[in-house]
Design a protein around this motif. Sequence first.
Motif: not given
Length: 479
Positions: A335-339, A341-360
Amino acid sequence: MCAVHAKDQTTAHGHGHGHGRHAAPASAPVRRLLLVLLLPLVLATVVGALVLYPFDHDQPTGAEAGLAQVPVRGEVTAVVRGGCGPDADQPGATGCVLVTVRMADGFAPGRDVRIPVPDQPSSPTFAVGDAVVLSYGGGDPNAGQSYQLADFQRGFPMLLLAVLFVAAVLLLGRWQGLAALGALALSFVVLVLFVLPAILAGEDPLAVAVVGAGLIMFVVLYLTHGVSARTSTAVLGTLVSLVLIGVLGVLFSALGKLTGLDEDTANLVSLLGHGIDTRGLLLAGTIIGALGVLDDVTVTQTSSVWELRRANPALGFRELYAAGSRIGRDHLSSVVNTLVMAYAGTALPLLLAFSLSGRDLGEILTAQQVAQEIVRTLVGSIGLVAAVPVTTALAAYLASRETVPEPEPEPEPEPEPDDDAAAGEDEYDDWDEPAWDEPQEPAWRRRVTGDLRTGYDPAKGPWRRPGRPVPRPGDRGLG
């Protein structure tokens, strides 16, 4: 006897609605305890809904709220490449895709308008026959400059998906599935008719979310699982976990200086024209998002403890709590993993954009937009973790004080007649044994009938173990 037995079964079925066929009614002390605990909470939820509902507030919408764009439906009839702006028709002009749309409604139904769309990777791809939605901002309704391509029409596929979902739920759940669909519809009613109007009217989003979650929880759990001690225990466990999630959310959003302001929230504030607690809006989303998963955990734990008690009425509080906790630990990890993954899936475009920013990694995880998703995930997960021991303890305490009905004794089977005793000395008369002086065929040529393993032939009546024939005077080998 048959009538009494049928009546007892009917009674058991009636009390066990939503929790199995043989669920017993709660004993009087358990019912009184649940009434004392739940009645104030139900009254507080109803009073809170009446206080927070914006009875006298008239929320401006559409053009009154500054949204002058009018949706217009249409169909794409042509797509060509060309230029942008006044030189769109010049030979060799590039930079845009010219989309011709025949409007189906609006201020010029049946007319064709040509709308330039920038030829960029971020622009959607249009084809002839696509059903689209135009945004009309005023001006000449026959000019393409007055329109923008806003979106695609998705009515039919969304309706088809909804029909498939309803059919799947009804096929598997039947009447229980129908109750679940009714509870889902009522949840949307609470969100649309209470939560959204109250927040738009300027009420505290956190308070609105708590009251709305309480309304949804009471409606969904009791409608889906029936009014019983089990459901009431799940309600109590869910309420305790929601309170914990709210307290932790307030604490860590303040410690982390989370404002809740992102692009969508900033646009909302500008449209409303008045202030809104954006941090409270963040916490409201956290509570409502965790509610559905909490229902799953609390109902599962409660049902598990009650079934353990029914299987072994000798189990006390300690044994029920220990066994229920073992079940909860297995359920909790998924159940914890489900929650998460649900939040990570919602914020996936945001995470991808931050990954390209060059920040640690540390800077990415502590940025405003990522940090608020992390706080939502971890606070909700802590509430899920706490729901297991809290609900299990409540269920073990209440279930151990319920009276478990004695199982009905099974009728003893009637003795079968002893065919061998009735046969007496004639039991060997029907034994089909060839005479000793007749010639015997080889075993490999004999035609075997009946069961090859036991030699049973259904045509000869009930099977009896053959015995050795009693020697008689005159048989070969005797005097």
